[in-house]
Each structure stands twice: as C-alpha cells, then as structure tokens.
Design an enzyme around this catalytic site. Structure first.
Site, PDB file in Angstrom:
ATOM      1  N   CYS A  99       0.804  -1.226   0.000  1.00  0.00           N
ATOM      2  CA  CYS A  99       0.000   0.000   0.000  1.00  0.00           C
ATOM      3  C   CYS A  99       0.835   1.272   0.000  1.00  0.00           C
ATOM      4  O   CYS A  99       0.291   2.365  -0.164  1.00  0.00           O
ATOM      5  CB  CYS A  99      -0.938   0.000   1.204  1.00  0.00           C
ATOM      6  SG  CYS A  99      -1.998  -1.456   1.268  1.00  0.00           S
ATOM      7  N   HIS A 392      -9.154   2.717  -2.332  1.00  0.00           N
ATOM      8  CA  HIS A 392      -7.723   2.440  -2.184  1.00  0.00           C
ATOM      9  C   HIS A 392      -7.203   1.528  -3.290  1.00  0.00           C
ATOM     10  O   HIS A 392      -7.058   0.321  -3.093  1.00  0.00           O
ATOM     11  CB  HIS A 392      -7.493   1.816  -0.804  1.00  0.00           C
ATOM     12  CG  HIS A 392      -6.094   1.387  -0.533  1.00  0.00           C
ATOM     13  ND1 HIS A 392      -4.986   2.098  -0.940  1.00  0.00           N
ATOM     14  CD2 HIS A 392      -5.607   0.282   0.123  1.00  0.00           C
ATOM     15  CE1 HIS A 392      -3.887   1.471  -0.555  1.00  0.00           C
ATOM     16  NE2 HIS A 392      -4.239   0.368   0.086  1.00  0.00           N
ATOM     17  N   CYS A 422       0.305   2.771   6.351  1.00  0.00           N
ATOM     18  CA  CYS A 422       0.722   1.413   6.695  1.00  0.00           C
ATOM     19  C   CYS A 422       0.739   0.599   5.411  1.00  0.00           C
ATOM     20  O   CYS A 422       0.212   1.024   4.386  1.00  0.00           O
ATOM     21  CB  CYS A 422      -0.258   0.803   7.689  1.00  0.00           C
ATOM     22  SG  CYS A 422      -1.957   0.723   7.056  1.00  0.00           S
TER      23      CYS A 422
END
Length: 436
Positions: A99, A392, A422
């Site tokens: 991510c 996302h 994160c």
C-alpha cells in the site's frame, strides 16, 4: 533530536513536486470493470503530461508501481512509457511496496534527482481489483509443466488422468499475508482489541471520512487534481470517485455485521476501505529545472522515512513508526505541521496509530524514544476525508495523498504536510511535504 537530513541535490536544489493528477477512483467491478491497471496508468500519465504542457522528452525517468501484477506485463512503468508517446529512451522501472508503493516510487525518483542522474521524472502507481491474475491450482500448474516436457501423447494423457475436478478450479489472488496467513482485516481486528477501539469509534471515523470527502467534491477542491476518465465501452465518463457515501447517516454504519471476526468483531465493510480501481502520478524535478521551464511547483519533498515491524501482531502500525523518523529528518515536530493525512486502510488501524503517536509509553517501550510524537489535532487530520471514502487502489494511494495534501496546504497559505501509510508485510511510510 537527531540532525535533520535535507533532501537537496548536489547543486543545492530542493526536490520539487511540480504537479500531480489521478483518475477518479472506482469501486471494484464498476466504472473501470475490465480496464487493466496498465491502461489506467497510461490514462493518467498521458493526461498529466498534456495538462502540464511539459514536453515528454523532458521526462528522463518513470518509476511506477502495481501491487496486483499481471504476468503478461510485469513492468508497468515501461509499458506506460511506450503507450503514452514518451521518448522510447526514457528510463522506466517498476516498484512494489504494497500500500506504500507510490511512496516508494516518489522516493526513488527523488533519489535519482539528488544523485544528479536525472533532472525530471514521473512517479506513481495504478491498480485494478477488477482485472485480476486468476491462476490455476498448484497441481494443475505442475501437470501443465510436466505435460510440456512429455514426449508422447500417451505420456501426456497419463499425466492429465491424475487430475481431479477440484484441481481445475480457478485460483483467485491471495488476500492473506504469505508469511502468516492473516488477512488485513484480521490484523485490524487485532488492533481494535489491543488498543480498546470500539465499533462506535470506528463507525464515527468512517462517517467523518465520507462526509469530508463529499464536502471536498461539493466545494470543488478536487477538480484540479482528478481527471475525467473515459473507459471502455465509452458510454459515459467518470468524473468523481464513486465510493463516497454522500447522504449516509451514522446509523447506516451500525447496521453492518462484522466482516472478519463474525462473533466478536467490530471491523465491517463500512469502516474499512473497499477494493478499488484507479491510478495516480506526480511529476518531480530539481527546483532549478522547474525554474528553467517556467513552472511553479505545487510543493517540495522535505523528507521521507520507511519502516518495518513484526507481522504477527498489530502490523499496520507503520505510521506510528515512520512518522517520528520523517519529522526528525525534516527538522520538525508534529506541532509544526499544517496538515496530517494518514491512509485509512481501516478505521481501527487509523485510530490505533493515532493512539500510538500520542502515547509516551509507546514511544519509550516500543520506539525507544523519550517522549511521544504528539497528539494529532483533529482540525489538521484527514481534513478532506481519507481512503475509507475515496477508496484504495493499492499502488495509487500515496500519490493521491501527496497531491491532495499539497493542494490543501497551499490553499491554507502554505506550510508543511505529513502523508503516511501502513502497508502489508509490517511496512510503513511517511513523507513531509512543503507548499509555499
């Protein structure tokens, strides 16, 4: 505090972020259904170059990321160069940091700028959760390899006769950590329990995220940084993110059942970010190169930090680890920041990181620091909403956050912004950006 580490070139130039752009983000299997990440990446890079009036030959390097990679095109960066009319001599390579992938892409281009090997580059990422590398079982895969080596038809038939119906079923991409077998949602549940975060707190954060994102669109704050996307079959354009709940109430969130720990859990689909398709990119240059071209940078990269922690317990605490390091390298404190933008993978993960940043005990016992990083002022935090609302697309989120934060810091008269995330594998990323 340790000595700051200024991000400057050998000639004393700052690292300028000239501009940034993204596609609207679309929920899985909606507006971008059937559109691969490579096409999303080409879409945003091509449009960004056209809008900026920067000649394509000025760009000397393109670093791009894709988390859910397609086997037929493993280097998305090079495909974007070849598919957007850029010079075939443009250096291009791909990165992946889960991510935090586009954070890594930005850092890599910045390092090339500081080393003096380039003067301008593009960084970004794209992902599609609608076009996935659906695989085959290990048994079938091995049989196909063996059959390719078999010399006679009878040998091949013998190999295939050993297969069972279950061996022929398609295998979707894994959603769990390879090393632990834990899903991201399982870790979010861990964090909710470890840090005493209630379902009510998680739902409230998710509701806030959607409200602020809807308001940002209504006020026109995102129009300059989000392109209108035309995707096959070209029936209608996508102009805005389609995940944002514009008219929801807090009571709506409370209706959903836990998605991971069905019996005792508090993490739901509503207080988590959804699977999403999209792409985002930024153009970076040395400050002097931007001046030569008559460009006013959107902002500057002040510092960055990447961290890694254990994956078995609370592995999404990356922001709590990387933020103090990025602040230290920038020569700043949390109080010096104008805005703070933290990736909202889950409301539980976000709230846990906020607790850790404010905790002296966490600072002493976990980070080995004398005092807490600081309590985050809500009026500075995710002021335009976050990933729970926008969605996302794994590799695109960092570039979205950087561009969005710089625009908002500039609207507020300038200052410093923190963007932090994160990532799977216990990874964390943080960057300090500056706008004037």
């Amino acid at each position: 505090m340790s000595q700051a580490l200024p991000l400057i070139t050998r000639q004393g130039d700052r690292i300028a972020i000239v501009t940034g752009l993204r596609t609207p983000f679309a929920r899985q299997a909606t507006a971008f259904h059937g559109v691969p990440a490579i096409d999303l990446g080409k879409m945003v890079v091509g449009e960004m170059l056209a809008r900026s009036d920067i000649p394509a030959e000025v760009i000397e390097q393109l670093v791009f990321g894709q988390v859910v990679q397609m086997p037929e095109a493993p280097n998305i960066a090079r495909e974007i160069v070849l598919g957007t009319g850029m010079s075939v001599h443009t250096d291009a390579y791909s990165v992946s940091r889960a991510c935090a992938t586009s954070f890594q892409a930005v850092a890599n281009v910045a390092e090339s700028l500081m080393a003096g090997t380039i003067r301008a580059g593009i960084a970004g990422g794209a992902d599609s959760s609608s076009v996935l590398p659906i695989g085959v079982s290990k048994t079938l895969a091995r049989t196909l390899v063996d059959a390719n080596k078999a010399r006679t038809l009878s040998q091949k038939l013998k190999l295939f006769s050993r297969l069972r119906p279950r061996d022929l079923l398609p295998v979707p991409p894994a959603v769990a950590e390879y090393s632990t077998g834990l899903r991201m949602g399982d870790t979010a549940e861990q964090m909710a329990k470890s840090w005493g975060i209630s379902r009510e707190q998680q739902d409230a954060l998710a509701h806030r995220s959607h409200q602020l994102a809807a308001k940002a669109w209504e006020e026109g704050k995102l129009s300059a940084e989000v392109m209108t996307a035309y995707a096959p079959p070209f029936r209608e354009p996508l102009e805005q993110d389609n995940n944002i709940r514009k008219n929801s109430t807090l009571a709506d969130y409370q209706k959903l059942r836990p998605a991971f720990d069905r019996k005792h859990g508090t993490v739901t689909a509503a207080n988590s970010t959804p699977l999403t398709d999209g792409a985002a990119a930024v153009i970076l240059m040395t400050e002097s190169r931007a001046k030569e071209l008559g460009l006013r940078p959107l902002g500057y990269l002040r510092s960055y930090a990447f961290t890694a922690i254990d994956v078995w317990q609370d592995m999404l605490l990356g922001p709590a680890w990387s933020t103090p390091l990025a602040l230290e390298r920038a020569g700043l404190t949390l109080a010096d920041l104008t805005l703070i933008d933290m990736h909202e993978a889950f409301a539980a993960q976000t709230l846990a990181n906020l607790q850790c940043l404010a905790s002296d005990r966490f600072a002493r016992e976990v980070l080995g620091r004398s005092q807490a990083t600081g309590e985050v002022d809500e009026s500075k935090f995710n002021v335009l909403g976050g990933s729970i609302a926008y969605g996302h697309p794994f590799a695109a989120t960092g570039a979205r956050m950087i561009t969005q934060t710089l625009h908002e810091v500039r609207r507020r008269g300038g200052g410093f912004g923190l963007v932090t995330a994160c990532a799977a594998g216990g990874l964390g990323a943080a960057m300090i950006v500056e706008a004037e």
